[in-house]
Design an enzyme around this catalytic site. Sequence first.
Site, short mmCIF file in Angstrom:
data_model
loop_
_atom_site.label_atom_id
_atom_site.label_comp_id
_atom_site.label_asym_id
_atom_site.label_seq_id
_atom_site.Cartn_x
_atom_site.Cartn_y
_atom_site.Cartn_z
N PHE A 67 9.80 40.65 6.10
CA PHE A 67 9.28 39.49 6.84
C PHE A 67 10.36 38.61 7.46
O PHE A 67 10.06 37.55 8.01
CB PHE A 67 8.34 38.67 5.93
CG PHE A 67 6.96 39.28 5.78
CD1 PHE A 67 6.55 40.35 6.57
CD2 PHE A 67 6.06 38.77 4.85
CE1 PHE A 67 5.28 40.91 6.43
CE2 PHE A 67 4.77 39.31 4.72
CZ PHE A 67 4.39 40.38 5.50
N ARG A 68 11.62 38.97 7.33
CA ARG A 68 12.72 38.43 8.16
C ARG A 68 13.17 37.02 7.90
O ARG A 68 14.08 36.55 8.59
CB ARG A 68 12.35 38.56 9.66
CG ARG A 68 11.84 39.92 10.12
CD ARG A 68 12.78 41.02 9.79
NE ARG A 68 12.45 42.28 10.47
CZ ARG A 68 12.89 43.45 10.06
NH1 ARG A 68 13.66 43.57 9.00
NH2 ARG A 68 12.57 44.55 10.72
N ASN A 98 16.37 42.71 2.70
CA ASN A 98 17.33 42.76 3.82
C ASN A 98 17.11 41.63 4.82
O ASN A 98 16.90 41.84 6.00
CB ASN A 98 17.31 44.13 4.51
CG ASN A 98 15.96 44.57 4.99
OD1 ASN A 98 14.94 44.26 4.38
ND2 ASN A 98 15.92 45.31 6.08
N HIS A 234 7.93 54.60 0.85
CA HIS A 234 7.56 55.33 2.08
C HIS A 234 7.98 56.80 2.12
O HIS A 234 8.81 57.20 2.91
CB HIS A 234 8.05 54.61 3.34
CG HIS A 234 9.45 54.06 3.30
ND1 HIS A 234 10.51 54.69 2.69
CD2 HIS A 234 9.95 52.93 3.85
CE1 HIS A 234 11.59 53.98 2.86
NE2 HIS A 234 11.29 52.89 3.56
N ASP A 305 5.47 49.05 5.19
CA ASP A 305 6.86 48.91 5.62
C ASP A 305 6.93 48.07 6.91
O ASP A 305 7.76 48.31 7.78
CB ASP A 305 7.51 50.28 5.85
CG ASP A 305 9.02 50.21 5.98
OD1 ASP A 305 9.61 49.23 5.50
OD2 ASP A 305 9.61 51.13 6.55
N HIS A 309 10.50 44.10 14.99
CA HIS A 309 11.64 43.83 15.87
C HIS A 309 11.03 43.42 17.20
O HIS A 309 9.92 43.85 17.54
CB HIS A 309 12.49 45.09 16.08
CG HIS A 309 13.10 45.61 14.81
ND1 HIS A 309 14.19 45.01 14.22
CD2 HIS A 309 12.78 46.67 14.03
CE1 HIS A 309 14.51 45.69 13.12
NE2 HIS A 309 13.66 46.70 12.98
#
Length: 439
Positions: A67-68, A98, A234, A305, A309
């Site tokens: 979710f950034r 990440n 995944h 997943d 972007h």
Amino acid sequence: MPSPESLLIRHAHIILPNGELMLGDVLTRDRRIVEVAPEISTTTPTTAIDATGLTLLPGVIDPQVHFREPGLEHKEDLFTASCACAKGGVTSFLEMPNTRPLTTTQEALDDKLQRASSKCLVNYGFFIGATTENLPDLLLAKPTPGIKIFMGSMHGQLLVDQDAALEAIFAQGNRLIAVHAEDQARINQRRQEFAGIHDPAVHSQIQDNQAALLATKLALKLSQKYQRRLHILHMSTAEEAELLRQEKPSWVTAEVTPQHLLLNTSAYEKIGTLAQMNPPLRSPHDNEVLWQALQDGVIDFIATDHAPHTLVEKAQEYPNSPSGMPGVETSLALMLTAATQGRCTVAQVANWMSTSVAKAYKIPNKGAIAPGYDADLVLVDLNTFHPVRREELLTKCRWSPFEGWNLTGWAVTTIVGGQIVYDKGQLNTKVRGQALTFL
Ligand code: DOR
């Protein structure tokens, strides 16, 4: 926060914990389900929902999303992502480390929990990411569903691709380890072999089936050596599914994404780099074997997943284009459409997208429609079809690899902790989810 009201959902086709369908009512109070019965009458002040013609499922728990936030909010943030979740029938998510900074310390984990408590419309949990140096953090961090290891397909601190470093993590503690299983050495070597090719289809050849199989084999070996709870994120290839079919210890689980079931390498021709993700899309044969593995319980559940972007980033020429695609808004409708096409049953979808996830991650009181369970619910319409339209998406990146697909089973009403967070196209942005707990 206003206290959650009492809610009476009437005349719904309810998916019961045993997979059977019952036409009836569900009453919720104080965030919990209090009664499930063919007909409920109540005297207390209650908001009623007429669910005639709709099907009631336990809210989707998406166990792998990116979710950034913090650091990459131009792609997505916890508010926009949770709005997309609510629209997609996702009432809880488990998010990956990440972000910037990486979620590799208790401090970074606490920061995410704090941010989520102020802006997330649905329930949340955050993985702690393994580096080669943060073993003490991995042992102590809480609350977290587990340790995420990128065995490949990552650069910088989050890449843990050396056998000794991996073994050190598997050897200590007993917390669940979730692996992104791709072999980095093989990927590096094949990147050189295919250098200079800009057709994104080459992505599936560089990060090929063998790269995934090698890493999954290693993770399985370490898990067996240390009897360590392992989850394979995944899973994408027929070879890995066959490996697990032959030997799957009781403490190992695996997941698959809707895109690895429903898309394959033919997607590159149609949508180019929008089809690029890690692990990559595979062949129609892999699609079939993964479906069968899911049917047979070799694969336990489904994750999206969700990895947004921007379209500008995705428009760069391969290999500069980033890997990843969004998914939380479309996953439930994709799987329910597959159910109406006879690929599986609606009860199986409820199991793969909620019940089985709650069980694997030991999330108490979630994943079933029964008294005592949390009132995280989704009402879906299995009678009408509606296409995936870019302009209707709530994810900040505003695209989908499934654009144009005509789907049924869209969420009509999503309920988090007994509160209506999404209803017929309208969000209630005042609702807040809660931090998930893990037993
Ligand atoms: O394609 C992917 N993108 N796979 C991952 O595992 C990470 C993700 C991302 O964060 O962009």
